[in-house]
Design a protein around this motif. Structure first.
Motif, PDB file in Angstrom:
ATOM      1  N   ALA A 104       0.830  -1.201   0.000  1.00 55.49           N
ATOM      2  CA  ALA A 104       0.000   0.000   0.000  1.00 55.49           C
ATOM      3  C   ALA A 104       0.871   1.260   0.000  1.00 55.49           C
ATOM      4  CB  ALA A 104      -0.933   0.004   1.211  1.00 55.49           C
ATOM      5  N   LEU A 105       1.939   1.250   0.783  1.00 50.28           N
ATOM      6  CA  LEU A 105       2.843   2.402   0.800  1.00 50.28           C
ATOM      7  C   LEU A 105       3.530   2.587  -0.555  1.00 50.28           C
ATOM      8  CD1 LEU A 105       4.489   2.062   4.329  1.00 50.28           C
ATOM      9  CD2 LEU A 105       2.968   3.887   3.543  1.00 50.28           C
ATOM     10  N   ARG A 106       3.995   1.485  -1.152  1.00 49.72           N
ATOM     11  CA  ARG A 106       4.640   1.572  -2.470  1.00 49.72           C
ATOM     12  C   ARG A 106       3.663   2.114  -3.521  1.00 49.72           C
ATOM     13  NH1 ARG A 106       7.832  -2.578  -0.668  1.00 49.72           N
ATOM     14  NH2 ARG A 106       6.425  -4.260  -1.134  1.00 49.72           N
ATOM     15  N   ASP A 107       2.412   1.650  -3.482  1.00 48.39           N
ATOM     16  CA  ASP A 107       1.412   2.145  -4.429  1.00 48.39           C
ATOM     17  C   ASP A 107       1.177   3.638  -4.239  1.00 48.39           C
ATOM     18  OD1 ASP A 107       1.129  -0.386  -5.482  1.00 48.39           O
ATOM     19  OD2 ASP A 107      -0.760  -0.824  -4.427  1.00 48.39           O
ATOM     20  N   MET A 108       1.093   4.062  -2.986  1.00 49.48           N
ATOM     21  CA  MET A 108       0.840   5.474  -2.694  1.00 49.48           C
ATOM     22  C   MET A 108       1.979   6.353  -3.216  1.00 49.48           C
ATOM     23  SD  MET A 108       0.566   7.449   0.946  1.00 49.48           S
ATOM     24  CE  MET A 108       2.309   7.200   1.184  1.00 49.48           C
ATOM     25  N   VAL A 109       3.217   5.972  -2.929  1.00 48.71           N
ATOM     26  CA  VAL A 109       4.340   6.812  -3.351  1.00 48.71           C
ATOM     27  C   VAL A 109       4.526   6.757  -4.870  1.00 48.71           C
ATOM     28  CG1 VAL A 109       5.517   6.747  -1.119  1.00 48.71           C
ATOM     29  CG2 VAL A 109       6.109   5.079  -2.855  1.00 48.71           C
ATOM     30  N   LYS A 110       4.198   5.623  -5.477  1.00 51.09           N
ATOM     31  CA  LYS A 110       4.298   5.509  -6.935  1.00 51.09           C
ATOM     32  C   LYS A 110       3.333   6.478  -7.610  1.00 51.09           C
ATOM     33  CE  LYS A 110       4.086   2.142 -10.670  1.00 51.09           C
ATOM     34  NZ  LYS A 110       3.805   0.739 -11.031  1.00 51.09           N
ATOM     35  N   LYS A 111       2.118   6.597  -7.045  1.00 51.30           N
ATOM     36  CA  LYS A 111       1.132   7.523  -7.595  1.00 51.30           C
ATOM     37  C   LYS A 111       1.604   8.970  -7.490  1.00 51.30           C
ATOM     38  CE  LYS A 111      -2.818   4.569  -6.776  1.00 51.30           C
ATOM     39  NZ  LYS A 111      -3.978   4.278  -5.923  1.00 51.30           N
ATOM     40  N   GLN A 112       2.468   9.234  -6.527  1.00 50.39           N
ATOM     41  CA  GLN A 112       3.025  10.578  -6.349  1.00 50.39           C
ATOM     42  C   GLN A 112       4.263  10.804  -7.210  1.00 50.39           C
ATOM     43  OE1 GLN A 112       1.489  12.947  -4.490  1.00 50.39           O
ATOM     44  NE2 GLN A 112      -0.091  11.395  -4.229  1.00 50.39           N
ATOM     45  N   GLY A 113       4.680   9.763  -7.928  1.00 49.48           N
ATOM     46  CA  GLY A 113       5.862   9.877  -8.767  1.00 49.48           C
ATOM     47  C   GLY A 113       7.160   9.845  -7.974  1.00 49.48           C
ATOM     48  N   PHE A 114       7.087   9.338  -6.765  1.00 49.31           N
ATOM     49  CA  PHE A 114       8.259   9.293  -5.873  1.00 49.31           C
ATOM     50  C   PHE A 114       8.884   7.904  -5.947  1.00 49.31           C
ATOM     51  CE2 PHE A 114      10.312   8.856  -1.711  1.00 49.31           C
ATOM     52  CZ  PHE A 114      11.014  10.046  -1.645  1.00 49.31           C
TER      53      PHE A 114
END
Length: 153
Positions: free
Chosen positions: A123-133
């Motif tokens: 979930a954390l990886r998905d969240m940061v990926k959506k932010q382009g981080f």
């Protein structure tokens, strides 16, 4: 958090695992590195580098850079984790088996419990990926009161 277990097994297992990892990787598991790892595993709390320096004593006539190099070696090889909020270190309960760590830190007894939850990491990886981080390391630290300390109140 760790009231009912034989802690000497934790230390023995940590040293054996470290020995195996170093042999597999062709790394030197020096006496100093071994002793630092044993000191980190003396309890399930965290330990600061300068506390390790004091405990090493005159046997190693270690200076701060020596201790930090040993800790860096142990951390790079997945044997210890740095708890950033405490600027301290804890032993890794299962080296090389996960990328992301989550820690429960008891404000009362000062013990630190390592937790792994793939779904939380995902979930954390998905969240940061959506932010382009692009993260290179994830550590989540949760401070509070453990069940054992709450039960004792």
């Amino acid at each position: 958090m760790y009231q009912r277990h034989e802690h000497a097994h934790c230390i023995k297992d940590a040293i054996q695992t470290a020995t195996d990892i170093c042999e597999e990787r062709g790394l030197r598991f020096t006496d100093l590195r071994r002793h630092v790892l044993e000191l980190v595993w003396e309890n399930h709390g965290s330990v600061k580098a300068y506390d390790l320096l004091d405990r090493l004593g005159e046997d190693y006539s270690a200076k701060p850079p020596t201790v930090y190099r040993a800790l860096e070696f142990l951390q790079e090889n997945g044997l210890v984790h740095k708890i950033n909020s405490l600027n301290a270190y804890v032993g890794c309960s299962h080296p090389l088996k996960h990328r992301d760590c989550f820690f429960l830190i008891c404000d009362n007894c000062k013990e630190v419990q390592e937790c792994c939850a793939g779904e939380v990491a995902d979930a954390l990886r998905d969240m940061v990926k959506k932010q382009g981080f692009l993260p290179h390391h994830t550590t989540v630290e949760i401070e509070g009161i453990c069940q054992d300390c709450r039960s004792a109140e």
